[in-house]
Structure formats: C-alpha cells, structure tokens
Motif scaffolding. Structure first.
Motif, PDB file in Angstrom:
ATOM      1  N   TYR A 105      77.027  23.139 -43.848  1.00  0.00           N
ATOM      2  CA  TYR A 105      76.201  22.371 -44.782  1.00  0.00           C
ATOM      3  C   TYR A 105      74.971  21.832 -44.066  1.00  0.00           C
ATOM      4  O   TYR A 105      75.036  21.389 -42.917  1.00  0.00           O
ATOM      5  N   SER A 106      73.839  21.885 -44.751  1.00  0.00           N
ATOM      6  CA  SER A 106      72.592  21.345 -44.211  1.00  0.00           C
ATOM      7  C   SER A 106      72.145  20.166 -45.067  1.00  0.00           C
ATOM      8  O   SER A 106      72.050  20.284 -46.295  1.00  0.00           O
ATOM      9  N   HIS A 107      71.869  19.036 -44.436  1.00  0.00           N
ATOM     10  CA  HIS A 107      71.395  17.870 -45.177  1.00  0.00           C
ATOM     11  C   HIS A 107      69.927  18.014 -45.574  1.00  0.00           C
ATOM     12  O   HIS A 107      69.450  17.287 -46.450  1.00  0.00           O
ATOM     13  N   SER A 108      69.238  18.958 -44.938  1.00  0.00           N
ATOM     14  CA  SER A 108      67.846  19.232 -45.284  1.00  0.00           C
ATOM     15  C   SER A 108      67.773  20.540 -46.065  1.00  0.00           C
ATOM     16  O   SER A 108      68.566  21.458 -45.823  1.00  0.00           O
ATOM     17  N   PRO A 109      66.839  20.662 -47.009  1.00  0.00           N
ATOM     18  CA  PRO A 109      66.753  21.882 -47.818  1.00  0.00           C
ATOM     19  C   PRO A 109      66.329  23.093 -46.989  1.00  0.00           C
ATOM     20  O   PRO A 109      65.572  22.977 -46.022  1.00  0.00           O
TER      21      PRO A 109
ATOM     22  N   ASN B 276      71.397  24.314 -49.581  1.00  0.00           N
ATOM     23  CA  ASN B 276      71.793  23.338 -48.561  1.00  0.00           C
ATOM     24  C   ASN B 276      72.909  23.876 -47.675  1.00  0.00           C
ATOM     25  O   ASN B 276      73.689  23.109 -47.114  1.00  0.00           O
ATOM     26  N   TYR B 277      72.975  25.189 -47.578  1.00  0.00           N
ATOM     27  CA  TYR B 277      73.942  25.822 -46.686  1.00  0.00           C
ATOM     28  C   TYR B 277      73.210  26.793 -45.774  1.00  0.00           C
ATOM     29  O   TYR B 277      72.275  27.483 -46.202  1.00  0.00           O
ATOM     30  N   GLU B 278      73.639  26.861 -44.533  1.00  0.00           N
ATOM     31  CA  GLU B 278      72.964  27.681 -43.534  1.00  0.00           C
ATOM     32  C   GLU B 278      73.414  29.130 -43.646  1.00  0.00           C
ATOM     33  O   GLU B 278      74.081  29.675 -42.774  1.00  0.00           O
TER      34      GLU B 278
END
Length: 333
Positions: free
Chosen positions: A46-50, A82-84
């Motif tokens: 999960y990424s907290h940044s877009p 929001n996922y890498e």
C-alpha cells in the motif's frame, strides 16, 4: 504420415516437471499432505501517496494489412492508485482532489516518430487515441511502442513525466487461415463465420460445449449437429485425440454447420515439438477460434515458465489466433 505422427504425440500424456498435486495449498486427496504450489501473485504494498499506473496498448490485436485504411486506436489507462503495482510511479496531485485533477498529455511513438497524441483524463481506462496504420509495414514481429505522458497539476507546477511501452501487432493478411481478433476495448473476440465461406468480422459469443473427444464426440457425428441446434457456438474437445481420422471428421462437420473450435493441448503443451506439430496441423482451419494450452497448471505444479514458453512458440508459428489457459489457485483466493 503427418496425422500418424500427430496422433502419436497427442496420445502421450507428458507431465514432465510435475512435482505434486498441489492445488493451491489445499488438500486435494485425503491421503496427500498440503503442498504449497509456489508462484503466487504478490500482494502489492500500500502507498499512502498516489501513484499513476500508466498503461497503453492497441485497441485491436492483431491489425491486418487490409485494415490500413480503417480506423485504428491506442488505448490509454491513466489510473491513479494507492498500491505499488508494476510500473506505477508517484504523481503529485493538486489539493482540490482527483475529480478535478485534470488530464495528462500522452504521446505514442514508434522509433521516435509520433503515432498518436492527446489529452487523457486522469483515472480513466481504455481512453482511445486514434492513429493511422498508413506508413507501417505489416510484419509478423510486433512493433514496440513507447507511450509517454506529462502532467502539471496547476499552471505553475513543475511538469511530471511518465513512460511505458506496449506491442503493436500489425501483420500480413493470411493466405490460408482464419483470423480471430481481440477487441481490447470490450474484451470481445471478432471472427468471420466458422464455415469459411466468407463474411464480415463480428463478435463471437463463445457459448462453448466442453467435452471429451474419445468415447463421445468421436462416436457420432450427429452430436455436432445437435449441439448447433441447441445454440452452442464453440466446441472445446478435450484430448486425447487417438483416432485422428474421426477427429478430422468432427472438425469438418463443425465447419460445415458453422461451429468454432477451441483447440486443447493441455497434456502436451510442455512438449514444444508436439506443440509445433499440432499448431501447424490445425492453424489453417477456417473455424479455429483460439488455442488452449494449460489447464490449471498451478494446481499440478507445472514449471512457472511452461505456459509462456508455449505462448511464445504458438505466436511464432501462427499469430492469427489468441492463446488461452485456465488458472486454478489465484481465482480461488
């Protein structure tokens, strides 16, 4: 002689490389232990940044030489996630929110020359950028496309750059073969009538009858007529095909009544010599819709590169029909 050789290859169940009945880390038989199959798709972080997941690809696969004056398009995905996931890159969005974030300026190029360009709204999928096939030479080797994008959230913001690649299949007209096109805008298969008597490309609704060949289809040709009358459009015979004379008769009857063939190589797809024999024997049939290689290979622990090896070989030998398979484990999660 070709039929005898093909029959011998098809009659052998080749499970080289199979280590166990793994079946997705579940109990398959009461007397067997649970065996992790390996090869699981990783769960993205999960990424907290877009992030911008830029994707591109042709609207139709393949385009033919005869399509040179027809409309063609490249499809652009500009999903903000929001996922890498693979290829996703950080994007700085304005504070007013994604719904008002605007668009990216996308350029699709081939060997440094622009094929298509346009503004693509952020967070859209399958956005079409038209282009012309004129000036391109049909060839069996796919063209390599570069899709580049720039984004400025506000007029005074620093421009951000993104890039990805795709393949464009633009091939010669077949000389003695049917063609199945994939419409990647809708997921539809497009084909001419299975009778081989001519007609226009149209979507095929693959209402398939999936059944064994030996002991059923091979015993009575009238079964094909009955399936046609019941509304089926595709027959997927499951090997082996030990009686090649009967097999050819069934395929001929299917063509006669206008039913498509899904050709199955589940027991032999890891034997590339066998795959070559089968593809060269079947590929020119007017009612061939698509190839089928592996049947739940993750459940039987087939080598992880086995399906891609077969896929690459089939496309090198044919290129006019898509290649399919069925997975077991990942769809069960």
């Amino acid at each position: 002689m070709v039929l005898l050789t093909l029959a011998a290859l098809l009659g052998t169940h080749l499970f080289g490389g199979v280590s166990a009945q793994t079946w997705c880390n579940k109990n398959y038989m009461a007397n067997q232990s649970i065996v992790p199959p390996g090869g699981n798709f990783p769960i993205p972080t999960y990424s907290h940044s877009p992030l911008l997941a830029l994707r591109c690809g042709p609207a139709i696969k393949p385009y033919l030489a005869e399509d040179v004056h027809s409309p063609a398009a490249i499809l652009i995905d500009a999903l903000v996630v929001n996922y890498e996931i693979t290829g996703a890159a950080p994007i700085s969005l304005p504070s007013r929110g994604l719904s008002q974030a605007g668009s990216i300026d996308v350029t699709v190029s081939l060997d440094g020359k622009t094929l298509a360009r346009g503004d693509v709204p952020l967070n859209t999928t399958a956005f079409e950028l038209p282009f012309s096939l004129e000036g391109l030479t049909p060839q069996m080797t796919p063209y390599n496309l570069t899709c580049s994008a720039t984004y400025s959230g506000t007029s005074d913001a620093k421009s951000q750059s993104f890039s990805t690649t795709a393949s464009l299949s633009y091939i010669p007209n077949p000389t003695n073969s049917s063609v199945t096109k994939m419409d990647l805008r809708t997921g539809a298969l497009l084909a001419k009538p299975a009778t081989g008597l001519g007609g226009e490309y149209a979507p095929v609704f693959p209402m398939g009858f999936y059944t064994t060949f030996d002991g059923y289809l091979s015993t009575n040709l009238s079964i094909v007529n009955e399936l046609k009358e019941q509304g089926f459009t595709v027959i997927h015979p499951v090997p082996t095909f030990d009686n090649m004379t009967a097999f050819e008769e069934v395929l001929d009857r299917m063509q006669e009544v206008g039913m498509y063939l899904m050709y199955d190589m589940r027991f032999t797809y890891m034997n590339l010599t066998s795959v070559t024999e089968q593809v060269n024997s079947i590929k020119n049939r007017p009612n061939l819709l698509l190839w089928y290689t592996a049947d739940e290979p993750d459940g039987t622990s087939d080598p992880l590169n086995a399906t891609s090896n077969a896929y690459d070989l089939i496309y090198s030998l044919d290129g006019y029909h898509p290649v399919s398979l069925v997975l077991n484990c990942q769809v069960c999660r």
